[in-house]
Motif scaffolding. Structure first.
Motif, PDB file in Angstrom:
ATOM      1  N   LYS A   2       0.824  -1.200   0.000  1.00 31.98           N
ATOM      2  CA  LYS A   2       0.000   0.000   0.000  1.00 31.98           C
ATOM      3  C   LYS A   2       0.864   1.259   0.000  1.00 31.98           C
ATOM      4  O   LYS A   2       0.530   2.244  -0.659  1.00 31.98           O
ATOM      5  CB  LYS A   2      -0.942   0.001   1.195  1.00 31.98           C
ATOM      6  CG  LYS A   2      -2.047  -1.021   1.097  1.00 31.98           C
ATOM      7  CD  LYS A   2      -2.953  -0.927   2.297  1.00 31.98           C
ATOM      8  CE  LYS A   2      -4.046  -1.976   2.199  1.00 31.98           C
ATOM      9  NZ  LYS A   2      -4.957  -1.925   3.338  1.00 31.98           N
ATOM     10  N   LYS A   3       1.993   1.200   0.743  1.00 34.26           N
ATOM     11  CA  LYS A   3       2.891   2.348   0.756  1.00 34.26           C
ATOM     12  C   LYS A   3       3.484   2.569  -0.630  1.00 34.26           C
ATOM     13  O   LYS A   3       3.633   3.714  -1.076  1.00 34.26           O
ATOM     14  CB  LYS A   3       4.020   2.128   1.769  1.00 34.26           C
ATOM     15  CG  LYS A   3       3.617   2.302   3.185  1.00 34.26           C
ATOM     16  CD  LYS A   3       4.823   2.183   4.081  1.00 34.26           C
ATOM     17  CE  LYS A   3       4.413   2.398   5.526  1.00 34.26           C
ATOM     18  NZ  LYS A   3       5.558   2.321   6.430  1.00 34.26           N
ATOM     19  N   PHE A   4       3.831   1.484  -1.307  1.00 29.11           N
ATOM     20  CA  PHE A   4       4.404   1.590  -2.655  1.00 29.11           C
ATOM     21  C   PHE A   4       3.414   2.236  -3.619  1.00 29.11           C
ATOM     22  O   PHE A   4       3.768   3.117  -4.399  1.00 29.11           O
ATOM     23  CB  PHE A   4       4.826   0.197  -3.153  1.00 29.11           C
ATOM     24  CG  PHE A   4       5.392   0.224  -4.532  1.00 29.11           C
ATOM     25  CD1 PHE A   4       6.661   0.733  -4.767  1.00 29.11           C
ATOM     26  CD2 PHE A   4       4.653  -0.245  -5.618  1.00 29.11           C
ATOM     27  CE1 PHE A   4       7.172   0.773  -6.044  1.00 29.11           C
ATOM     28  CE2 PHE A   4       5.175  -0.204  -6.891  1.00 29.11           C
ATOM     29  CZ  PHE A   4       6.441   0.298  -7.108  1.00 29.11           C
ATOM     30  N   GLY A   6       0.877   4.179  -2.815  1.00 26.30           N
ATOM     31  CA  GLY A   6       0.687   5.567  -2.391  1.00 26.30           C
ATOM     32  C   GLY A   6       1.827   6.467  -2.841  1.00 26.30           C
ATOM     33  O   GLY A   6       1.618   7.577  -3.326  1.00 26.30           O
ATOM     34  N   ILE A   7       3.065   5.980  -2.699  1.00 24.77           N
ATOM     35  CA  ILE A   7       4.237   6.753  -3.138  1.00 24.77           C
ATOM     36  C   ILE A   7       4.235   6.909  -4.648  1.00 24.77           C
ATOM     37  O   ILE A   7       4.539   7.980  -5.181  1.00 24.77           O
ATOM     38  CB  ILE A   7       5.532   6.092  -2.629  1.00 24.77           C
ATOM     39  CG1 ILE A   7       5.609   6.207  -1.101  1.00 24.77           C
ATOM     40  CG2 ILE A   7       6.757   6.722  -3.272  1.00 24.77           C
ATOM     41  CD1 ILE A   7       6.739   5.431  -0.476  1.00 24.77           C
TER      42      ILE A   7
END
Length: 99
Positions: A2-4, A6-7
């Motif tokens: 999810k962080k990937f 989002g980034i």
């Protein structure tokens, strides 16, 4: 994961805003250039008309095809000044009576 995602979305948005800023900068540069050309043309027109009014005679009874002021130089040649400050010669038979 999810962080990937989002980034990645954040990077894409930043990239699009940078492209938009570059196109805006290009448009402003073009607008400034066009404004400078227009100002230069107007300055040349005003300077040419001022010089012609002082050195040559103004034909008071007739005008050019589009209502331009007609000047007569020392060689009895008729001309008018265009929007770029150039002398445009005109024949006497093409002059129009001033209304």
């Amino acid at each position: 994961m999810k962080k990937f995602i989002g980034i990645s979305i954040l990077v894409l948005l930043a990239g699009f805003s940078q492209v938009n800023a570059q196109s805006t900068t290009s448009k402003v540069g073009t607008d400034v250039k066009d404004g400078a050309v227009k100002a230069g043309n107007k300055t040349a027109e005003v300077a040419s008309k001022g010089k012609a009014a002082v050195t040559d005679q103004v034909y008071k009874d007739k005008v050019g095809p589009n209502g331009e002021t007609i000047y007569i130089d020392k060689h009895s040649k008729y001309y008018w000044i265009d929007k770029k400050g150039h002398k445009v010669p005109i024949e006497k038979d093409k002059l129009i009576i001033k209304k």
